[in-house]
Design an enzyme around this catalytic site. Sequence first.
Site, PDB file in Angstrom:
ATOM      1  N   SER A 167      23.145  55.347  87.703  1.00 45.79           N
ATOM      2  CA  SER A 167      22.757  56.245  86.612  1.00 45.79           C
ATOM      3  C   SER A 167      21.717  57.253  87.082  1.00 45.79           C
ATOM      4  O   SER A 167      21.819  58.453  86.792  1.00 45.79           O
ATOM      5  CB  SER A 167      22.215  55.429  85.436  1.00 45.79           C
ATOM      6  OG  SER A 167      23.159  54.468  85.013  1.00 45.79           O
ATOM      7  N   ASN A 168      20.698  56.780  87.819  1.00 42.39           N
ATOM      8  CA  ASN A 168      19.674  57.687  88.333  1.00 42.39           C
ATOM      9  C   ASN A 168      20.237  58.667  89.352  1.00 42.39           C
ATOM     10  O   ASN A 168      19.675  59.739  89.563  1.00 42.39           O
ATOM     11  CB  ASN A 168      18.528  56.889  88.967  1.00 42.39           C
ATOM     12  CG  ASN A 168      17.497  56.454  87.964  1.00 42.39           C
ATOM     13  OD1 ASN A 168      16.613  57.219  87.595  1.00 42.39           O
ATOM     14  ND2 ASN A 168      17.618  55.222  87.484  1.00 42.39           N
TER      15      ASN A 168
ATOM     16  N   LYS B  35      23.204  43.336  87.262  1.00 40.78           N
ATOM     17  CA  LYS B  35      21.998  44.116  86.990  1.00 40.78           C
ATOM     18  C   LYS B  35      21.792  44.157  85.483  1.00 40.78           C
ATOM     19  O   LYS B  35      22.642  44.644  84.738  1.00 40.78           O
ATOM     20  CB  LYS B  35      22.106  45.540  87.544  1.00 40.78           C
ATOM     21  CG  LYS B  35      20.857  46.380  87.266  1.00 40.78           C
ATOM     22  CD  LYS B  35      21.031  47.838  87.658  1.00 40.78           C
ATOM     23  CE  LYS B  35      19.758  48.621  87.312  1.00 40.78           C
ATOM     24  NZ  LYS B  35      19.919  50.079  87.491  1.00 40.78           N
TER      25      LYS B  35
END
Length: 315
Positions: free
Chosen positions: A50-51, A174
């Site tokens: 996502s980052n 995660k």
Amino acid sequence: MAPPSLPCGIYAPTMTFFHPESEDIDIPTIKHHAQRLAKAGLAGLVVMGSNGEAVHCTRDEKIAVLSATREALDAAGFQSVPVLFGATEGSVRGTIELCKLAAAAGAAAALVLPPSYYRAQTDEASIEAYFVAVADASPIPLVLYNYPGAVSGIDMDSDLLIRLAQHKNIVGTKFTCGNTGKLTRVALATDAKTPFRDGSGYMAFGGMCDFTLQTLVSGGSGIIAGGANVMPKLCVKVWDSYSQGNRDEAEKLQKVLSRGDWPLTKAAIAGTKSAIQTYYGYGGYPRRPLKRLEQARVSAIEEGIREAMEIEKTL
């Protein structure tokens, strides 16, 4: 044969850097960033999460970033630092294809979200079948990615995650959901790897550095946290202090880390890149349509993480 176990510790979901005008991928900066993080003591890196603005990148760009990251680590003597790769696509077929490309480019494992575009037709059975099908065919192991905010609210519960953990090619989860109770249940049921014992080798990752200590207490294996792009040494110090028995220091530093991570969390990708630019001299901006921050917001982030960064500089 079971896939090799990943190391415990702090992982950074790395940013993907772009040229400020053309928005082309900036490979030299991507390589520099990977080496800086490895030198700070991180256990591993994650690209195209996502980052990493995976949704803003083409398949070719994703593999280029992975290849550049692996090359940079190897060139700097960090051959043992694994790189995980965000391999989510909308279909079983596409995700398997991306896993195969990632394996060829040096990924140690694939980080995979549940399918979500056709949310009304997506139930628990279809999610389970998706992961099993991908795991059956992927040449690299999977780390499941539980991030409800990115997948139309789909929040995989501990029962599903524990069932999926029985697959020999699913090696972790995660927990960006932030649910430490769920993490605890999954870690216990899977005999997850911790800094104190290898267990089964299954990896239970916290998804934010503001609950690093809580992840350790819950029997977790590591943290994959955006804040580690900015304050990697502080993240590692919290982890190592607790792991080495210095619980008081770990608790003290965790409070600083949690305060410092919040401004980054609120400002998301643009904020993290802004902080990297402020403190390290590179970073730039996200790809559009994500907005560039106004100077007042940039200054507020700088001030909000100042305490954490003062400690970071001493480590």
